[in-house]
Design a protein around this motif. Structure first.
Motif, PDB file in Angstrom:
ATOM      1  N   UNK A 121      -1.370  -9.262 -12.456  1.00 51.58           N
ATOM      2  CA  UNK A 121      -2.695  -9.276 -13.056  1.00 51.58           C
ATOM      3  C   UNK A 121      -3.813  -9.049 -12.059  1.00 51.58           C
ATOM      4  N   UNK A 122      -3.479  -9.117 -10.781  1.00 51.80           N
ATOM      5  CA  UNK A 122      -4.473  -8.938  -9.736  1.00 51.80           C
ATOM      6  C   UNK A 122      -4.763  -7.480  -9.441  1.00 51.80           C
ATOM      7  N   UNK A 123      -5.607  -7.267  -8.437  1.00 46.85           N
ATOM      8  CA  UNK A 123      -6.045  -5.920  -8.076  1.00 46.85           C
ATOM      9  C   UNK A 123      -5.938  -5.708  -6.573  1.00 46.85           C
ATOM     10  N   UNK A 124      -5.758  -4.469  -6.205  1.00 47.26           N
ATOM     11  CA  UNK A 124      -5.795  -4.037  -4.805  1.00 47.26           C
ATOM     12  C   UNK A 124      -6.410  -2.652  -4.755  1.00 47.26           C
ATOM     13  N   UNK A 125      -7.029  -2.334  -3.630  1.00 50.57           N
ATOM     14  CA  UNK A 125      -7.497  -0.974  -3.416  1.00 50.57           C
ATOM     15  C   UNK A 125      -6.889  -0.434  -2.133  1.00 50.57           C
ATOM     16  N   UNK A 126      -6.155   0.637  -2.286  1.00 54.10           N
ATOM     17  CA  UNK A 126      -5.564   1.320  -1.141  1.00 54.10           C
ATOM     18  C   UNK A 126      -6.516   2.413  -0.659  1.00 54.10           C
ATOM     19  N   UNK A 127      -6.541   2.610   0.643  1.00 58.87           N
ATOM     20  CA  UNK A 127      -7.363   3.654   1.239  1.00 58.87           C
ATOM     21  C   UNK A 127      -6.488   4.586   2.054  1.00 58.87           C
ATOM     22  N   UNK A 128      -6.884   5.845   2.074  1.00 58.99           N
ATOM     23  CA  UNK A 128      -6.174   6.852   2.873  1.00 58.99           C
ATOM     24  C   UNK A 128      -7.230   7.646   3.626  1.00 58.99           C
ATOM     25  N   UNK A 129      -7.365   7.367   4.906  1.00 58.11           N
ATOM     26  CA  UNK A 129      -8.316   8.092   5.733  1.00 58.11           C
ATOM     27  C   UNK A 129      -7.698   9.404   6.159  1.00 58.11           C
ATOM     28  N   UNK A 130      -8.335  10.500   5.787  1.00 54.89           N
ATOM     29  CA  UNK A 130      -7.758  11.811   6.054  1.00 54.89           C
ATOM     30  C   UNK A 130      -8.599  12.636   7.003  1.00 54.89           C
ATOM     31  N   UNK A 131      -7.943  13.473   7.780  1.00 51.84           N
ATOM     32  CA  UNK A 131      -8.621  14.436   8.637  1.00 51.84           C
ATOM     33  C   UNK A 131      -7.936  15.774   8.455  1.00 51.84           C
ATOM     34  N   UNK A 132      -8.698  16.844   8.636  1.00 53.09           N
ATOM     35  CA  UNK A 132      -8.135  18.166   8.446  1.00 53.09           C
ATOM     36  C   UNK A 132      -8.459  18.708   7.072  1.00 53.09           C
ATOM     37  N   UNK A 133      -8.072  19.946   6.857  1.00 52.40           N
ATOM     38  CA  UNK A 133      -8.391  20.647   5.619  1.00 52.40           C
ATOM     39  C   UNK A 133      -7.346  20.376   4.551  1.00 52.40           C
ATOM     40  N   UNK A 134      -7.768  19.743   3.448  1.00 50.67           N
ATOM     41  CA  UNK A 134      -6.850  19.460   2.357  1.00 50.67           C
ATOM     42  C   UNK A 134      -7.487  19.831   1.028  1.00 50.67           C
ATOM     43  N   UNK A 135      -6.674  20.352   0.106  1.00 51.30           N
ATOM     44  CA  UNK A 135      -7.153  20.711  -1.220  1.00 51.30           C
ATOM     45  C   UNK A 135      -6.445  19.964  -2.335  1.00 51.30           C
ATOM     46  N   UNK A 136      -5.447  19.192  -1.975  1.00 54.47           N
ATOM     47  CA  UNK A 136      -4.694  18.469  -2.977  1.00 54.47           C
ATOM     48  C   UNK A 136      -4.222  17.162  -2.357  1.00 54.47           C
ATOM     49  N   UNK A 137      -4.539  16.039  -3.026  1.00 55.10           N
ATOM     50  CA  UNK A 137      -4.151  14.725  -2.518  1.00 55.10           C
ATOM     51  C   UNK A 137      -3.275  14.028  -3.546  1.00 55.10           C
ATOM     52  N   UNK A 138      -2.379  13.227  -3.044  1.00 56.78           N
ATOM     53  CA  UNK A 138      -1.523  12.481  -3.953  1.00 56.78           C
ATOM     54  C   UNK A 138      -1.218  11.100  -3.429  1.00 56.78           C
ATOM     55  N   UNK A 139      -0.939  10.203  -4.361  1.00 56.38           N
ATOM     56  CA  UNK A 139      -0.400   8.886  -4.030  1.00 56.38           C
ATOM     57  C   UNK A 139       1.002   8.812  -4.630  1.00 56.38           C
ATOM     58  N   UNK A 140       1.924   8.369  -3.821  1.00 61.85           N
ATOM     59  CA  UNK A 140       3.306   8.200  -4.248  1.00 61.85           C
ATOM     60  C   UNK A 140       3.733   6.778  -3.910  1.00 61.85           C
ATOM     61  N   UNK A 141       4.827   6.341  -4.506  1.00 63.21           N
ATOM     62  CA  UNK A 141       5.361   5.036  -4.154  1.00 63.21           C
ATOM     63  C   UNK A 141       6.888   5.085  -4.184  1.00 63.21           C
ATOM     64  N   UNK A 142       7.456   4.190  -3.401  1.00 65.25           N
ATOM     65  CA  UNK A 142       8.913   4.126  -3.344  1.00 65.25           C
ATOM     66  C   UNK A 142       9.339   2.672  -3.280  1.00 65.25           C
ATOM     67  N   UNK A 143      10.094   2.259  -4.284  1.00 66.13           N
ATOM     68  CA  UNK A 143      10.655   0.916  -4.317  1.00 66.13           C
ATOM     69  C   UNK A 143      12.044   0.950  -3.694  1.00 66.13           C
ATOM     70  N   UNK A 144      12.532  -0.179  -3.201  1.00 62.50           N
ATOM     71  CA  UNK A 144      13.868  -0.192  -2.580  1.00 62.50           C
ATOM     72  C   UNK A 144      14.935   0.335  -3.536  1.00 62.50           C
ATOM     73  N   UNK A 145      15.729   1.262  -3.029  1.00 62.10           N
ATOM     74  CA  UNK A 145      16.819   1.808  -3.816  1.00 62.10           C
ATOM     75  C   UNK A 145      16.414   2.845  -4.837  1.00 62.10           C
ATOM     76  N   UNK A 146      15.141   3.207  -4.851  1.00 58.15           N
ATOM     77  CA  UNK A 146      14.661   4.183  -5.827  1.00 58.15           C
ATOM     78  C   UNK A 146      14.075   5.392  -5.120  1.00 58.15           C
ATOM     79  N   UNK A 147      13.946   6.480  -5.864  1.00 57.13           N
ATOM     80  CA  UNK A 147      13.334   7.675  -5.308  1.00 57.13           C
ATOM     81  C   UNK A 147      11.816   7.507  -5.235  1.00 57.13           C
TER      82      UNK A 147
END
Length: 122
Positions: free
Chosen positions: A15-41
């Protein structure tokens, strides 16, 4: 060269909240967030293209929001967290445009951060 550094992970109760940050450098046109749990893709969580359009996995729609500021830091605001959201979260980028965001996988990105752990307890 693109460099990505994530931060903001931690432990939170369901029920709680978190904010993740991704500090980027360089030229990018597409950003994504992915996640991986143990034993999963590694799975797509959210995509943000250069036009500001977003795409989300069904499991996080309505709870997670991806955004980017002028300094090219990409955020993942996570609310109403559930135990099944527990995973290592990774920021990803590529220097060409996003393809069909809903079908993008980890193989579509060539730059990755080191990951930040999120643990949600019930």
């Amino acid at each position: 060269q693109v460099q990505l550094v994530e931060s903001g992970g931690g432990s939170v109760q369901a029920g709680g909240s978190l904010r993740l940050s991704c500090a980027g450098s360089g030229h990018t046109l597409c950003m994504g967030w992915f996640r991986q749990a143990p034993g999963k893709e590694r799975e797509r969580v959210a995509i943000l293209d250069a036009m500001g359009r977003t795409s989300y996995a069904d499991s996080v729609k309505g709870r997670f929001t991806v955004s980017q500021d002028n300094a090219k830091t990409t955020y993942l605001q996570m609310t109403n967290l559930k135990p099944e959201d527990t995973a290592m979260y990774y920021c990803a980028a590529r220097s060409w445009r996003c393809s069909a965001a809903a079908t993008m996988t980890q193989r579509d990105f060539n730059f990755w951060g080191q990951g930040t752990q999120v643990v949600v307890s019930s």
